[in-house]
Design a protein around this motif. Structure first.
Motif, PDB file in Angstrom:
ATOM      1  N   ARG B  22     -12.906   2.917 -28.555  1.00 16.88           N
ATOM      2  CA  ARG B  22     -13.944   3.959 -28.882  1.00 16.88           C
ATOM      3  C   ARG B  22     -13.582   5.394 -29.506  1.00 16.88           C
ATOM      4  O   ARG B  22     -14.031   6.475 -29.876  1.00 16.88           O
ATOM      5  CB  ARG B  22     -13.629   4.831 -27.375  1.00 16.88           C
ATOM      6  N   ASP B  43     -19.080   0.866 -32.973  1.00 23.11           N
ATOM      7  CA  ASP B  43     -18.838   0.215 -31.878  1.00 23.11           C
ATOM      8  C   ASP B  43     -18.784   1.214 -30.645  1.00 23.11           C
ATOM      9  O   ASP B  43     -18.097   1.037 -29.626  1.00 23.11           O
ATOM     10  CB  ASP B  43     -18.185  -1.046 -32.391  1.00 23.11           C
ATOM     11  N   GLY B  48     -18.850  -3.054 -23.939  1.00 22.62           N
ATOM     12  CA  GLY B  48     -17.371  -3.955 -23.475  1.00 22.62           C
ATOM     13  C   GLY B  48     -17.120  -4.913 -25.017  1.00 22.62           C
ATOM     14  O   GLY B  48     -17.944  -4.954 -25.714  1.00 22.62           O
ATOM     15  N   GLY B  49     -14.931  -4.720 -24.797  1.00 17.75           N
ATOM     16  CA  GLY B  49     -15.147  -5.063 -25.724  1.00 17.75           C
ATOM     17  C   GLY B  49     -14.841  -4.926 -27.033  1.00 17.75           C
ATOM     18  O   GLY B  49     -14.050  -5.388 -27.919  1.00 17.75           O
ATOM     19  N   VAL B  50     -15.029  -3.536 -26.923  1.00 15.37           N
ATOM     20  CA  VAL B  50     -14.505  -2.502 -27.955  1.00 15.37           C
ATOM     21  C   VAL B  50     -13.344  -2.569 -28.630  1.00 15.37           C
ATOM     22  O   VAL B  50     -13.164  -2.495 -29.974  1.00 15.37           O
ATOM     23  CB  VAL B  50     -14.709  -1.278 -27.796  1.00 15.37           C
ATOM     24  N   VAL B  52     -11.450  -5.026 -28.386  1.00 13.38           N
ATOM     25  CA  VAL B  52     -11.238  -6.786 -28.869  1.00 13.38           C
ATOM     26  C   VAL B  52     -12.298  -6.420 -30.681  1.00 13.38           C
ATOM     27  O   VAL B  52     -11.386  -6.824 -32.032  1.00 13.38           O
ATOM     28  CB  VAL B  52     -12.216  -7.891 -28.374  1.00 13.38           C
ATOM     29  N   GLY B  53     -13.034  -6.329 -29.963  1.00 13.99           N
ATOM     30  CA  GLY B  53     -13.539  -5.768 -31.546  1.00 13.99           C
ATOM     31  C   GLY B  53     -13.070  -4.801 -33.422  1.00 13.99           C
ATOM     32  O   GLY B  53     -12.783  -5.160 -34.179  1.00 13.99           O
ATOM     33  N   GLY B  55      -9.818  -4.715 -32.937  1.00 10.20           N
ATOM     34  CA  GLY B  55      -8.765  -5.612 -33.481  1.00 10.20           C
ATOM     35  C   GLY B  55      -8.832  -6.447 -34.551  1.00 10.20           C
ATOM     36  O   GLY B  55      -8.082  -6.536 -35.306  1.00 10.20           O
ATOM     37  N   GLN B  56     -10.210  -7.157 -34.611  1.00 15.49           N
ATOM     38  CA  GLN B  56     -10.751  -7.783 -34.334  1.00 15.49           C
ATOM     39  C   GLN B  56     -11.190  -7.479 -36.099  1.00 15.49           C
ATOM     40  O   GLN B  56     -10.575  -8.079 -37.521  1.00 15.49           O
ATOM     41  CB  GLN B  56     -11.719  -8.544 -34.822  1.00 15.49           C
ATOM     42  N   ALA B  59      -7.840  -7.342 -38.293  1.00 12.82           N
ATOM     43  CA  ALA B  59      -6.893  -8.602 -38.530  1.00 12.82           C
ATOM     44  C   ALA B  59      -8.182  -8.292 -40.072  1.00 12.82           C
ATOM     45  O   ALA B  59      -6.912  -8.786 -41.062  1.00 12.82           O
ATOM     46  CB  ALA B  59      -7.291  -9.476 -37.726  1.00 12.82           C
ATOM     47  N   ASN B  74      -6.748  -4.707 -23.060  1.00  6.93           N
ATOM     48  CA  ASN B  74      -7.669  -6.158 -24.321  1.00  6.93           C
ATOM     49  C   ASN B  74      -7.418  -6.114 -25.876  1.00  6.93           C
ATOM     50  O   ASN B  74      -6.864  -6.846 -26.762  1.00  6.93           O
ATOM     51  CB  ASN B  74      -9.036  -5.958 -24.798  1.00  6.93           C
ATOM     52  N   ARG B  77      -3.660  -7.050 -26.490  1.00 10.88           N
ATOM     53  CA  ARG B  77      -3.043  -8.678 -26.987  1.00 10.88           C
ATOM     54  C   ARG B  77      -4.014  -9.433 -27.773  1.00 10.88           C
ATOM     55  O   ARG B  77      -3.671  -9.654 -28.849  1.00 10.88           O
ATOM     56  CB  ARG B  77      -4.414  -9.475 -25.830  1.00 10.88           C
ATOM     57  N   THR B  78      -5.232  -8.311 -28.655  1.00  9.77           N
ATOM     58  CA  THR B  78      -6.042  -8.571 -29.751  1.00  9.77           C
ATOM     59  C   THR B  78      -4.917  -9.189 -31.022  1.00  9.77           C
ATOM     60  O   THR B  78      -4.952  -9.352 -31.817  1.00  9.77           O
ATOM     61  CB  THR B  78      -6.831  -8.730 -30.224  1.00  9.77           C
ATOM     62  N   THR B 116      -7.807  -1.414 -19.200  1.00 14.19           N
ATOM     63  CA  THR B 116      -8.919  -1.283 -19.808  1.00 14.19           C
ATOM     64  C   THR B 116     -10.284  -0.906 -18.783  1.00 14.19           C
ATOM     65  O   THR B 116      -9.537  -1.203 -17.838  1.00 14.19           O
ATOM     66  CB  THR B 116      -9.243  -2.373 -20.202  1.00 14.19           C
TER      67      THR B 116
END
Lengths: 285, 126, 283
Positions: B22, B43, B48-50, B52-53, B55-56, B59, B74, B77-78, B116
């Motif tokens: 965030r 984002d 939710g999943g911010v 993960v996004g 982290g993506q 990468a 989350n 882990r990503t 989280t």
């Protein structure tokens, strides 16, 4: 006929009304508790549970042997439920799934060019079926830590049949779980209390029902406390007031012990039966 | 080495944003230079999943280390799956964080240091 | 800065009345109403709106009837039964997954961003307040909760405020999870009823699941002393501090009807007890 019992805010007596309606109708009714975050009707019904079914969400499972880390699944997922980490020198990349973010739409599986995605089930709650005397009872329960209740509500409703009068205890509020619960109802009873909070939330609930085109009426619980603005609002807007339940300390005491109004104050039974009859006349018209 | 610092503004003088998923901006920089590319985090108010996004995104950008205040499970882990180093507890100015990292003063974290709002475990601690 | 969230599990236990009282007691704070679904705090704090914005959240599919050839591909893939037989999307059922839009061979389906609510930064007679209004029949109140919380936190940081006091959402699902995340302490307001106990137990498990420290108060405790004892017992066994028991008091409803907090309305016993509860959660 399906009658749902809802309220803009919690704690107004929604469960009191739905339980009383069901207990008054006895074997001519079924009570369905769709408030799956805080199911409380069972406290008053004390049903014998005879059947139990898990509620599962469908989530993707990646076959890492087939996955070529192309990233298509992560790209199309609207919920950030999949991340694809590419290979690096010395480290193999991987595709990871965050099950609790997944809505189960199935798009990732469909678009995977290597057919590397299968689906599996993940338990998010359960549905229990039972009875008390002749009254049928179904409730759903969302597991702690789970965020999405509509799938559990939908599963509860799948298990009900509408051949008798079905009373649905809906969750409070005006958002998606409420919609999932009251969708398809013939009539909705809105329970409120005559306070500024109660009226504010009642107005929100009527907006929802207007939007969903479900006919509705109001039960004023704890009448006598607060002010007369709720009654005035209903009269001004032509909203039928189906019943008033007076504020009495004895009723509050009986509720606190897990007893329903009609058990301890049988004189109310007639009013609840009358309310259902009036609704039936309205619905069948 | 490519690193990312979460930032509250789009300049090197901005403060490090204590949040990862965030945060307001991602400052992507190379340890060789003292320049950074600032990417606005679209984002940041996501439901939710911010993590993960985000982290993506790390990468996809080829980032090798993330410098931030806190990181949730989350996101952790990503990043771990992507073999991306995570350094938490970083505060102060973005430029100072970059300098300290270059000097080897910042150590990576072993696990997530905040929870989280979507826990990963199904069971409930008793 | 300390973030204090007030939650209840069950609705109607007096969560908002207590939150509003804290607004009147605490110095140096920002108020946040995270019960965005049935927001009531504004009725007692009468905020004057200074700044507002819209929340865009999630997407809804829309079929362009001029491009649609009714091939049925979207109907086939949608698992939410959101594509109706006349090839019009039912926005209530649509979960915004974009599957239909991705498979449509005619590119007739676009994904439109939803405006699901509105947030406000306001002034009240007790200082700043952040609140929101969720659109009727909208979802994702968790996201709006996140905006309210982050705005309140930002405001508190800029003003050097010591507390963010959050009126949390009811239930145990997404909005309440969003309300309690990052909180320094959660105060659980329950009532001495079997339902109140049952729901408090569920919301306590949620708070523990997310590692938020908790304290508990029993509101209207004298309506059923036996049940209050059972709740206290439960708390002892689970190492939860019971930080004050509030009696049933008709003055609370009178204060509400007059649009005031109980602290402003009366200096009686109830107000004194709530002050003690504040001292306990704020230190």
């Amino acid at each position: 006929m399906i009658i749902s019992v809802a309220s803009g805010k919690g704690g107004t007596g929604k469960t009191t009304v739905s339980v009383s309606l069901a207990l008054s109708l006895k074997d001519k009714a079924k009570l369905i508790d769709c408030d799956v975050e805080e199911p409380n009707a069972h406290i008053f019904i004390k049903p014998i549970i005879t059947e139990e079914y898990p509620v599962c969400a469908i989530v993707p499972e990646i076959d890492s042997g087939k996955c070529k880390l192309c990233g298509k699944c992560g790209e199309i997922c609207e919920y950030n439920a999949i991340a694809v980490m590419p290979d690096k020198p010395g480290v193999k990349g991987q595709t990871i799934v965050f099950s609790e973010l997944c809505h189960g739409c199935g798009a990732c599986m469909y678009f995977c060019p290597k057919l590397a995605i299968k689906e599996k089930e993940r338990k998010i709650g359960l549905v229990q079926k039972g009875y008390r005397a002749g009254l049928g009872f179904i409730q759903g329960k969302l597991n702690i830590g789970e965020a999405m209740s509509p799938p559990v509500i939908r599963e509860v409703k799948k298990r009900m049949s509408a051949e008798t009068t079905v009373i649905i205890d809906a969750p409070p509020g005006t958002t998606c779980p409420v919609i999932a619960a009251i969708n398809g109802s013939d009539y909705c009873v809105l329970v409120t209390e005559p306070t500024p909070f109660g009226l504010n939330d009642l107005v929100l609930a009527t907006e929802l029902l207007e939007k969903m085109k479900i006919p509705y009426g109001v039960v004023i619980n704890r009448s006598g406390m607060g002010d007369g603005k709720t009654m005035a609002y209903c009269q001004k807007n032509g909203i039928p007031v189906l019943m008033e339940i007076p504020f009495r300390k004895e009723i509050a005491m009986s509720y606190s012990r897990g007893r329903s109004i009609v058990e301890d104050f049988p004189e109310y039974e007639k009013s609840f039966i009358q309310m259902v009859d009036n609704i039936r006349v309205y619905v069948e018209k | 080495m490519k690193i990312c610092i979460t930032a509250q503004g789009d300049s090197l003088d901005a403060l490090v944003d204590p949040r990862f998923g965030r945060c307001k901006y991602f400052a992507i920089s190379d340890t060789e230079s003292l320049m950074a590319e600032f990417i606005e985090n679209k984002d940041k108010d996501g439901m939710g999943g911010v993590g993960v996004g985000a982290g993506q995104l790390m990468a996809d950008k080829g980032v090798e280390a993330v410098l931030t205040g806190n990181i949730g499970p989350n996101a952790h882990r990503t990043l771990q799956a992507g073999n991306i180093k995570v350094i938490t507890g970083v505060s102060g100015k973005v430029i100072d964080a970059m300098n300290r990292f270059a000097k080897g003063e910042l150590k990576s974290a072993d696990g997530p240091n905040v929870d989280t709002h979507f826990g990963e475990k199904g069971e409930v601690p008793k | 800065m300390r973030q204090i969230v007030i939650i209840s599990g069950k609705g109607g236990t007096g969560k908002t009345v207590i939150t509003a009282s804290f607004a009147a007691i605490a110095e140096s704070k920002v108020m946040a109403d995270c019960d965005v679904d049935a927001a009531d705090l504004h009725l007692l704090l009468t905020p004057e709106i200074k700044e507002k914005g819209f929340l865009k959240s999630g997407k809804t599919a829309e079929i362009d009837p001029d491009k649609c050839v009714k091939c049925g591909k979207c109907l086939e893939v949608c698992r939410f039964r959101a594509v109706q037989s006349n090839f019009v999307i039912d926005p209530v059922s649509c979960e915004g997954c974009s599957f239909c839009s991705l498979v449509c061979p005619e590119r007739a389906i676009s994904m439109r961003e939803n405006v699901t609510g509105e947030w406000f930064v306001s002034n009240t007679r007790f200082g700043p307040m952040v609140h929101a209004k969720l659109g009727i029949a909208e979802e994702n109140s968790g996201k709006l909760v996140n905006i309210v919380k982050s705005k309140a936190k930002e405001l508190a940081q800029n003003n050097g405020a010591r507390f963010v006091i959050v009126d949390g959402a009811p239930g145990i699902g997404c909005p309440v999870i969003a309300s309690i995340s990052e909180a320094d302490i959660a105060l659980i307001v329950t009532e001495p009823t079997i339902s109140g106990m049952h729901d408090a137990d569920r919301v306590i498990k949620v708070a523990r699941h997310f590692s938020v420290p908790i304290k508990l108060t029993i509101n209207k405790y004298d309506l059923n002393m036996d049940m209050s004892d059972i709740i206290e017992d439960y708390c002892r066994k689970n190492n939860i501090d019971v930080v004050g028991k509030v009696p049933f008091d008709e003055v609370v409803v009178e204060a509400m009807v007059s649009g005031k907090t109980i602290i402003e309305y009366s200096a009686g016993k109830t107000a004194q007890i709530i002050k003690k509860i504040w001292n306990s959660v704020s230190s």
